[in-house]
Design an enzyme around this catalytic site. Sequence first.
Site, PDB file in Angstrom:
ATOM      1  N   ASP A  35       0.741  11.314  -6.259  1.00  0.00           N
ATOM      2  CA  ASP A  35       0.029  10.087  -5.905  1.00  0.00           C
ATOM      3  C   ASP A  35       0.153   9.880  -4.392  1.00  0.00           C
ATOM      4  OD1 ASP A  35      -0.875   7.334  -7.643  1.00  0.00           O
ATOM      5  OD2 ASP A  35      -0.431   7.080  -5.511  1.00  0.00           O
ATOM      6  N   ILE A  36      -0.931   9.416  -3.776  1.00  0.00           N
ATOM      7  CA  ILE A  36      -0.944   9.246  -2.321  1.00  0.00           C
ATOM      8  C   ILE A  36      -0.049   8.082  -1.877  1.00  0.00           C
ATOM      9  CG2 ILE A  36      -2.912   7.661  -2.058  1.00  0.00           C
ATOM     10  CD1 ILE A  36      -3.993   9.624   0.102  1.00  0.00           C
ATOM     11  N   ASN A  97      -3.981   3.112 -16.781  1.00  0.00           N
ATOM     12  CA  ASN A  97      -4.705   1.853 -16.649  1.00  0.00           C
ATOM     13  C   ASN A  97      -6.166   2.097 -17.010  1.00  0.00           C
ATOM     14  OD1 ASN A  97      -2.422   0.471 -15.538  1.00  0.00           O
ATOM     15  ND2 ASN A  97      -2.773   1.562 -13.631  1.00  0.00           N
ATOM     16  N   GLU A 105      -8.020   1.489 -10.778  1.00  0.00           N
ATOM     17  CA  GLU A 105      -8.626   1.621  -9.440  1.00  0.00           C
ATOM     18  C   GLU A 105      -9.608   2.800  -9.400  1.00  0.00           C
ATOM     19  OE1 GLU A 105      -7.052   3.124  -5.102  1.00  0.00           O
ATOM     20  OE2 GLU A 105      -5.607   2.132  -6.408  1.00  0.00           O
ATOM     21  N   VAL A 106      -9.204   3.920  -9.977  1.00  0.00           N
ATOM     22  CA  VAL A 106     -10.038   5.128  -9.916  1.00  0.00           C
ATOM     23  C   VAL A 106     -10.595   5.419 -11.313  1.00  0.00           C
ATOM     24  CG1 VAL A 106     -10.089   7.580  -9.344  1.00  0.00           C
ATOM     25  CG2 VAL A 106      -8.580   6.036  -8.060  1.00  0.00           C
ATOM     26  N   HIS A 110      -6.577   9.140 -15.752  1.00  0.00           N
ATOM     27  CA  HIS A 110      -5.363   9.727 -15.178  1.00  0.00           C
ATOM     28  C   HIS A 110      -4.148   9.080 -15.807  1.00  0.00           C
ATOM     29  CE1 HIS A 110      -6.734   6.388 -12.641  1.00  0.00           C
ATOM     30  NE2 HIS A 110      -5.471   6.112 -12.381  1.00  0.00           N
ATOM     31  N   HIS A 112      -0.227   8.298 -14.988  1.00  0.00           N
ATOM     32  CA  HIS A 112       0.818   8.255 -13.963  1.00  0.00           C
ATOM     33  C   HIS A 112       2.136   8.684 -14.624  1.00  0.00           C
ATOM     34  CE1 HIS A 112      -1.323   5.342 -11.141  1.00  0.00           C
ATOM     35  NE2 HIS A 112      -2.010   5.142 -12.259  1.00  0.00           N
TER      36      HIS A 112
END
Length: 126
Positions: A35-36, A97, A105-106, A110, A112
């Site tokens: 993750d960024i 999420n 958000e994206v 995905h 996490h």
Amino acid sequence: MPYAYDDQNIFAKILRGEIPNKTVLETEHSLAFEDIEPQAPVHVLVIPKGAYVSYDHFAREASDSEIVDFNRAVAEVCRMTGVHLDGGGHGFRAITNAGTHGVQEVPHYHLHILGGRQLGRMLQRA
Ligand code: 5GP
């Protein structure tokens, strides 16, 4: 209404190689990368390569081989990052999420994988 996938989302761009990522693991159907903005010492995102918006979309429409590949990739990421339990690691949290209530958000599915410190309770009371 069918799931609407936006192919301009940031993870679609990562999958096309248009923006860089720190890859942890790549398999036939999945990609795992750092993750960024990590929220814990271990914070890896695991994504399917297929165009799925959310967990429910993936679980409903992905092929058996994509689903198996994804879950095996998650296990391998846990092993590689040392958060898996069978090797003496201290565990992890897997979060996904979805949508507006889930504060996604994206809009590419995905998971996490978070660990490497005590994470506290899952949710705060609103
Ligand atoms: P979400 O809120 O959708 O569950 O989580 C999206 C995650 O993607 C966030 O933790 C955010 O830091 C991460 N993220 C957003 N943009 C990028 C990016 O360009 N590269 C990487 N590696 N992670 C990103």
